[in-house]
Design an enzyme around this catalytic site. Structure first.
Site, PDB file in Angstrom:
ATOM      1  N   GLY A 133       2.774   6.151   8.903  1.00  0.00           N
ATOM      2  CA  GLY A 133       4.138   6.489   8.496  1.00  0.00           C
ATOM      3  C   GLY A 133       5.121   5.380   8.837  1.00  0.00           C
ATOM      4  O   GLY A 133       6.248   5.385   8.372  1.00  0.00           O
TER       5      GLY A 133
ATOM      6  N   ASP B 230       0.058  -7.682   1.795  1.00  0.00           N
ATOM      7  CA  ASP B 230       0.446  -6.260   1.772  1.00  0.00           C
ATOM      8  C   ASP B 230       1.977  -6.160   1.820  1.00  0.00           C
ATOM      9  O   ASP B 230       2.565  -5.749   2.815  1.00  0.00           O
ATOM     10  CB  ASP B 230      -0.207  -5.513   2.951  1.00  0.00           C
ATOM     11  CG  ASP B 230      -0.005  -3.998   2.871  1.00  0.00           C
ATOM     12  OD1 ASP B 230       0.458  -3.521   1.805  1.00  0.00           O
ATOM     13  OD2 ASP B 230      -0.300  -3.303   3.858  1.00  0.00           O
TER      14      ASP B 230
ATOM     15  N   SER C 179       4.228   2.262   8.192  1.00  0.00           N
ATOM     16  CA  SER C 179       3.893   1.227   7.215  1.00  0.00           C
ATOM     17  C   SER C 179       5.090   0.829   6.391  1.00  0.00           C
ATOM     18  O   SER C 179       5.890   1.680   5.999  1.00  0.00           O
ATOM     19  CB  SER C 179       2.837   1.735   6.248  1.00  0.00           C
ATOM     20  OG  SER C 179       1.588   1.549   6.801  1.00  0.00           O
ATOM     21  N   GLY C 180       5.155  -0.453   6.091  1.00  0.00           N
ATOM     22  CA  GLY C 180       6.247  -0.953   5.249  1.00  0.00           C
ATOM     23  C   GLY C 180       7.499  -1.229   6.051  1.00  0.00           C
ATOM     24  O   GLY C 180       8.389  -1.929   5.596  1.00  0.00           O
TER      25      GLY C 180
ATOM     26  N   HIS D 132       0.822  -1.218   0.000  1.00  0.00           N
ATOM     27  CA  HIS D 132       0.000   0.000   0.000  1.00  0.00           C
ATOM     28  C   HIS D 132       0.854   1.265   0.000  1.00  0.00           C
ATOM     29  O   HIS D 132       0.315   2.366  -0.151  1.00  0.00           O
ATOM     30  CB  HIS D 132      -1.022  -0.024   1.143  1.00  0.00           C
ATOM     31  CG  HIS D 132      -0.507   0.334   2.489  1.00  0.00           C
ATOM     32  ND1 HIS D 132      -0.168  -0.596   3.449  1.00  0.00           N
ATOM     33  CD2 HIS D 132      -0.271   1.536   3.062  1.00  0.00           C
ATOM     34  CE1 HIS D 132       0.231   0.022   4.545  1.00  0.00           C
ATOM     35  NE2 HIS D 132       0.180   1.323   4.334  1.00  0.00           N
TER      36      HIS D 132
HETATM   37  N1  ARG Z   1      -1.087   2.078   7.338  1.00  0.00           N
HETATM   38  C1  ARG Z   1      -0.198   2.824   8.151  1.00  0.00           C
HETATM   39  C2  ARG Z   1       0.776   3.596   7.276  1.00  0.00           C
HETATM   40  O1  ARG Z   1       0.485   3.798   6.123  1.00  0.00           O
HETATM   41  C3  ARG Z   1       0.520   1.989   9.184  1.00  0.00           C
HETATM   42  C4  ARG Z   1      -0.350   1.766  10.274  1.00  0.00           C
HETATM   43  C5  ARG Z   1       0.047   0.861  11.344  1.00  0.00           C
HETATM   44  N2  ARG Z   1      -0.915   1.150  12.333  1.00  0.00           N
HETATM   45  C6  ARG Z   1      -0.949   0.570  13.522  1.00  0.00           C
HETATM   46  N3  ARG Z   1      -1.826   0.972  14.375  1.00  0.00           N
HETATM   47  N4  ARG Z   1      -0.127  -0.409  13.808  1.00  0.00           N
HETATM   48  O2  ARG Z   1       1.774   4.096   7.735  1.00  0.00           O
END
Ligand code: ARG
Length: 355
Positions: free
Chosen positions: A229, A124, A231-232, A75
């Protein structure tokens, strides 16, 4: 240095996460091994954690697994974002003041996992090929990708690193120093059970249920979590003294909420896909203390199902609107790009939740 236990001792082309051009660089071995108090990381402590920026802004983390390859979340690379506008920075601790020997790379190509794009946020994962490849250095080293058969079991303490928000909707303040957080792994059963609490169905199959290829980490009562932030970015666990990539930050319901642990894409189930693109990582041996059937976690860790009394009074409140509860409107990077429209429709509810 003994190197990565999941890597062959020596091989002509540097297998097992060892730099293909330079087999003297072991994977999963930081320059600084010291554990520090607080959550700010030290230089060289997580040399595989990279920042992925789009149009000059940090949007995601990632993990260097081989000189030319970063494993991150699918994503983070919505198909509509032009690849030439991405930059990957390696060897950086403070995003706002990178050291002179930090390495900035373009992304030559990106492969999203074929399972990504469905309704359940499975697969993902994305592999970004760096252009040019990174040069292993004091600050830049690959993490070990787990050998086939290695499992990361509930109760194990692992570490997530990233430059994401420090609380829901609260960005990391300048100088934006890399954060590290130790989080215990939860069983998938326990995690699904927690996500089902308060949703009224309890079936564990509704939107917002962690998919079959995920790992959850955190505490049932919340508080310890990745956030927007992150993520990944890598969730790494130490096996036989060497750091292995167990998961990749994927999503959560806001950040750190009780009953809503962080959801990560598990790396082990996707090894065949990773190896098909990065064949130089094979072959490898599992570390001796992590062969299948040998538990590497303390005994007595709850395997689920979960219970209401694990949560503070008053929790859980209703699930935020779907996995998009963590949609990062700041970066435009949300889990499940294909669901962007539905997520947009939920944005008003989300703002209320984040507020
Ligand atoms: N989707 C989020 C991003 O784009 C990461 C989220 C992780 N969230 C969490 N509560 N563990 O950075």
């Amino acid at each position: 240095m003994s190197g990565c236990p999941s890597c062959p001792a020596r091989s002509p082309r540097g297998h097992g996460g060892v730099a293909a051009e330079d087999d003297t660089v072991p994977c999963g071995t930081p320059v600084h091994r010291r554990v520090v108090g607080g959550s700010g990381a030290q230089e060289g402590q997580w040399p595989w954690t990279v920042s992925v920026a789009f149009r000059g802004r940090h949007v995601c983390g990632g993990a260097l697994i081989a000189p030319a390859w970063v494993l991150t979340a699918a994503h983070c690379f919505p198909p509509e974002n032009p690849l030439p506008e991405y930059r990957v920075t390696l060897g950086v601790l403070q995003l706002l003041s990178p050291p002179p020997d930090a390495q900035v790379r373009g992304v030559a190509s990106v492969a999203r996992h074929p399972a990504y794009g469905g309704d359940d946020i499975a697969g993902d994962l994305a592999l970004a090929r760096l252009d040019p490849p990174a040069s292993p250095s004091r600050l830049v080293r690959p993490v070990c990708v787990p050998a086939a058969g290695v499992t990361f079991d509930p109760g194990m303490n692992c570490t997530v690193t990233g430059w994401g928000h420090v609380r829901t909707a609260v960005p990391l303040p300048p100088p934006k120093a890399l954060q590290q957080l130790e989080v215990p792994l939860l069983s998938r059963r326990h995690c699904r059970c927690l996500y089902a609490l308060g949703t009224g169905t309890g079936t564990g199959t509704e939107l917002g249920t962690p998919a079959g290829d995920t790992l959850c980490a955190g505490l049932p009562r919340g508080q310890r979590d990745a956030c927007q932030g992150d993520s990944g970015g890598p969730l790494t666990c130490r096996l036989a003294g060497t750091w292995h990539l167990a998961g990749v930050v994927s999503w959560g319901d806001a950040c750190g909420l009780p009953g809503r642990p962080g959801v990560y894409t598990a790396v082990s189930p996707h090894l065949p896909w990773i190896l098909s693109l990065v064949p130089e990582l094979a072959p490898r041996r599992p570390p001796p203390d992590a062969v299948p059937g040998v538990p590497n976690v303390p005994e007595g860790v709850p395997e689920g199902p979960c219970e209401w009394r694990e949560l503070p009074p008053g929790w859980p409140r209703p699930l935020s609107p779907g996995p998009g509860g963590d949609t990062d409107t700041d970066t435009g990077v949300a889990p499940g790009g294909a669901r962007a429209l539905r997520l947009a429709a939920l944005a008003a509810a989300l703002l209320w939740v984040l507020g």
